[in-house]
Design a protein around this motif. Structure first.
Motif: not given
Length: 102
Positions: A50-71
């Protein structure tokens, strides 16, 4: 009559080199673990996932990919590889040995 495999056991069987499989809800609660694995044994691992997924979500947000769903995500961590897949209800985790080829 053959007994039906649990979903976690089906995941374990379907991935070459898999050692453990478990299923979480999106809050991080362990719902099911593969045979031979106690739910209590994977609770700590579930928290790390869960911590890993939160971290990856943060990286996606920084990269401007927050709208893309991580699957799906694969993480190489020393001697282990964690293969994580998600749907709208659950998070599926399969642990493999790092030397497996899939």
């Amino acid at each position: 009559m053959a007994s039906k495999l649990s979903l976690a056991d089906e995941l374990l069987k379907s991935v070459t080199g898999a050692t453990t499989a478990y299923i979480l809800d999106h809050k991080g609660t362990v719902l099911e673990a593969s045979s031979g694995t106690q739910i209590g044994d994977v609770k700590g691992k579930a928290e790390l996932v869960m911590e890993l997924l939160r971290s990856v979500g943060g990286l996606l947000k920084i990269g401007g990919l927050a709208g893309d769903q991580l699957r799906k995500i694969t993480v190489n961590a020393g001697k282990k590889v964690y293969k994580v897949s998600m749907d709208s209800l659950r998070i599926y985790v399969v642990e493999c040995s790092a030397d497996s080829k899939s």
